[in-house]
Design a protein around this motif. Structure first.
Motif, mmCIF file in Angstrom:
data_model
loop_
_atom_site.group_PDB
_atom_site.id
_atom_site.type_symbol
_atom_site.label_atom_id
_atom_site.label_comp_id
_atom_site.label_asym_id
_atom_site.label_seq_id
_atom_site.Cartn_x
_atom_site.Cartn_y
_atom_site.Cartn_z
ATOM 1 N N ASP A 33 61.734 22.759 -35.857
ATOM 2 C CA ASP A 33 62.063 23.342 -37.237
ATOM 3 C C ASP A 33 61.356 22.428 -38.209
ATOM 4 O O ASP A 33 61.158 22.843 -39.341
ATOM 5 N N GLU A 34 60.627 21.263 -37.822
ATOM 6 C CA GLU A 34 59.903 20.522 -38.656
ATOM 7 C C GLU A 34 58.417 20.433 -38.250
ATOM 8 O O GLU A 34 58.192 20.628 -37.091
ATOM 9 N N PRO A 35 57.576 19.722 -39.241
ATOM 10 C CA PRO A 35 56.394 19.378 -38.422
ATOM 11 C C PRO A 35 56.098 18.608 -37.398
ATOM 12 O O PRO A 35 57.140 17.817 -37.040
ATOM 13 N N PHE A 36 54.869 18.629 -36.683
ATOM 14 C CA PHE A 36 54.881 17.878 -35.307
ATOM 15 C C PHE A 36 55.457 16.532 -35.543
ATOM 16 O O PHE A 36 56.377 16.000 -34.716
ATOM 17 N N TRP A 37 54.803 15.758 -36.505
ATOM 18 C CA TRP A 37 55.028 14.195 -36.344
ATOM 19 C C TRP A 37 56.482 13.987 -36.716
ATOM 20 O O TRP A 37 57.162 13.063 -36.133
ATOM 21 N N GLU A 38 57.076 14.677 -37.381
ATOM 22 C CA GLU A 38 58.522 14.569 -37.886
ATOM 23 C C GLU A 38 59.530 14.710 -36.596
ATOM 24 O O GLU A 38 60.373 13.846 -36.147
ATOM 25 N N THR A 39 59.131 15.733 -35.941
ATOM 26 C CA THR A 39 60.014 16.047 -34.653
ATOM 27 C C THR A 39 60.015 15.084 -33.547
ATOM 28 O O THR A 39 60.774 14.570 -33.061
ATOM 29 N N PHE A 40 58.455 14.599 -33.299
ATOM 30 C CA PHE A 40 57.995 13.627 -32.570
ATOM 31 C C PHE A 40 58.781 12.165 -32.814
ATOM 32 O O PHE A 40 59.610 11.770 -31.900
ATOM 33 N N GLU A 41 58.734 11.936 -34.084
ATOM 34 C CA GLU A 41 59.143 10.451 -34.498
ATOM 35 C C GLU A 41 60.936 10.691 -34.341
ATOM 36 O O GLU A 41 61.508 9.590 -34.000
ATOM 37 N N LYS A 42 61.320 11.887 -34.640
ATOM 38 C CA LYS A 42 62.741 12.020 -34.440
ATOM 39 C C LYS A 42 63.174 11.769 -32.827
ATOM 40 O O LYS A 42 64.251 11.021 -32.450
ATOM 41 N N PHE B 244 59.084 19.831 -23.042
ATOM 42 C CA PHE B 244 59.259 20.165 -24.562
ATOM 43 C C PHE B 244 58.237 19.216 -25.464
ATOM 44 O O PHE B 244 57.410 20.023 -26.279
ATOM 45 N N HIS B 245 58.411 18.030 -25.302
ATOM 46 C CA HIS B 245 57.428 17.030 -26.046
ATOM 47 C C HIS B 245 55.930 17.245 -25.598
ATOM 48 O O HIS B 245 54.926 17.158 -26.548
ATOM 49 N N ALA B 246 55.746 17.269 -24.417
ATOM 50 C CA ALA B 246 54.519 17.199 -23.845
ATOM 51 C C ALA B 246 53.529 18.551 -24.413
ATOM 52 O O ALA B 246 52.431 18.661 -24.803
ATOM 53 N N ALA C 38 53.031 4.615 -31.196
ATOM 54 C CA ALA C 38 52.719 5.940 -30.813
ATOM 55 C C ALA C 38 51.974 6.471 -32.094
ATOM 56 O O ALA C 38 50.936 7.256 -31.744
ATOM 57 N N LYS C 39 52.214 6.287 -33.345
ATOM 58 C CA LYS C 39 51.368 6.887 -34.406
ATOM 59 C C LYS C 39 49.778 6.472 -34.082
ATOM 60 O O LYS C 39 49.187 7.309 -34.158
ATOM 61 N N SER C 40 49.642 5.301 -33.771
ATOM 62 C CA SER C 40 48.185 4.996 -33.648
ATOM 63 C C SER C 40 47.516 5.455 -32.496
ATOM 64 O O SER C 40 46.518 5.697 -32.621
ATOM 65 N N ARG C 41 48.336 5.613 -31.521
ATOM 66 C CA ARG C 41 47.661 6.065 -30.412
ATOM 67 C C ARG C 41 47.544 7.879 -30.779
ATOM 68 O O ARG C 41 46.281 8.109 -30.223
ATOM 69 N N LEU C 42 48.384 8.434 -31.722
ATOM 70 C CA LEU C 42 47.982 9.849 -31.934
ATOM 71 C C LEU C 42 46.990 10.085 -32.790
ATOM 72 O O LEU C 42 46.077 11.111 -33.056
ATOM 73 N N TYR C 43 47.011 9.278 -33.892
ATOM 74 C CA TYR C 43 46.324 9.217 -35.154
ATOM 75 C C TYR C 43 45.170 8.266 -35.208
ATOM 76 O O TYR C 43 44.489 8.382 -36.150
#
Lengths: 217, 217
Positions: B85-94, B141-143, B208-213
């Motif tokens: 229910d949140e944007p991608f990065w927020e969900t992923f970070e959670k 789910f995450h993948a 993780a963030k630097s790998r994604l963005y």
DNA sequence: ATTATCTATAGATCTATAGATAATGC
DNA sequence: ATTATCTATAGATCTATAGATAATGC
């Protein structure tokens, strides 16, 4: 003299003390201090149980001999890197590689040390004073190199202690996880051990590099 | 009825089975299957040794109960994250945080599981079929989320399995190294356990963030 | 004489169970 | 009757040593 000394039965005459040491090393590295019993060591070495105590007095003493030998080998593996006849990055990368490759050659070493730190910390503590100076020397050699390079503006400003801790941490946790990786191999796209190690080494070097040159490139 | 039932001695009347479980959980998590003895468990639980076997039949059975309970708790800790229910990065970070925070709340869990995988892999293997589906569900789910985001061009193309493996690996090795960090605390600029954990969590999220963005920013 | 080896055994533990006895539920 | 509890003990191991005997070095 040596001519007259014919080896009548070369096999059983081998050094029993050495046989005990070899068996002890293998079993302690495999199972740790508590689970490897002197009974198993004697059996593996092909000697009577009493021989262990004749040569080494106690189980703890055999163990300490193995632990000390292993740690000696470990710190010695750093020696060749401690000369700066190449540019900074090459020397530094060689440092990471040497550390990693030692662990590849001794894949049981980190789990063994970990197990000992967890279950018998006092035994490791007893050798701390002996090995701490050498470890400190290697770390400060690299730390000085990093500081020099950073002062010259050729790499980012980093805390050398943090970076070196990170690298040692990365290298060691790779081998901590190796038994797990073997256990899970096949499942969930887990690669085989060899590829896993290759990939980890490249990744760790890449992390160090990006940490040092990230803000510059 | 309940009025007549006066607690004459509330302390000794507590559920003995529960007392055994509690003691077993603590000792097994602390020392592992082989080093925690049923004698110690009985002593800690304040019951006779025979009671252990009355309630649980064998040491292995007590252990399996503890292991199963621990793994259950572990996979349950992922449930709350499985809603988008949140944007991608927020969900992923959670997702990363939840995993990490579970390990913070149960700092003995990873060393315990590691010890068990090393010394008694067959006991873990026996529960594989039970927990594998749930783990696979969380991972997929995450993948799927990552693939969707990458397809939309909002993050770099990454192999989701690799990235998720990396994160789980990072999180778990942090806790593998926690006992070592405690042991070395103070030496060589090693921070205390709390700071060490804080720093690791931030670092893992950053990786993780630097790998994604990384390639985008 | 000293060094190396063996057999036998002491003394601690460990896991597990047998068998007696007390408490509890119909 | 069933459930819970205890004492006592069997049967494996484990570490360590005592004490006898064989091999080796002067």
């Amino acid at each position: 003299m040596s001519d007259k000394c014919q080896d009548k039965n070369p096999e059983p005459t081998v050094n029993r003390e050495q046989a005990i040491m070899d068996a002890a090393e293998e079993l302690f590295l495999e199972m740790g201090y508590n689970l490897a019993t002197t009974t198993m060591i004697a059996k593996k070495a092909g000697v009577t149980h009493a021989m262990l105590h004749y040569y080494f007095r106690t189980k703890e003493h055999i163990f300490m001999t193995v632990l000390e030998k292993t740690l000696e080998e470990f710190v010695l593996s750093f020696r060749p890197v401690m000369s700066k006849d190449e540019p900074f990055w090459e020397t530094f990368e060689k440092g990471i590689s040497t550390h990693f490759d030692f662990l590849v050659a001794h894949p049981r070493f980190v789990p063994f040390l970990y197990d000992t730190l967890l279950h018998n910390p006092e035994l490791v503590g007893r050798l701390k004073e002996k090995f701490a100076p050498v470890v400190r020397k290697v770390l400060s050699f690299h730390a000085a190199m990093i500081r020099e390079e950073a002062a010259a503006g050729r790499i980012s400003m980093v805390d050398p202690v943090q970076l070196l801790t990170d690298i040692v941490t990365f290298n060691m946790s790779t081998f901590l996880l190796l038994p797990v990786a073997r256990n899970l191999a096949g499942a969930a796209g887990m690669p085989c051990a060899e590829r896993f190690l290759e990939a980890r080494k490249a990744e760790i070097v890449a992390i160090a590099k990006s940490r040092l040159y990230g803000k510059l490139q």
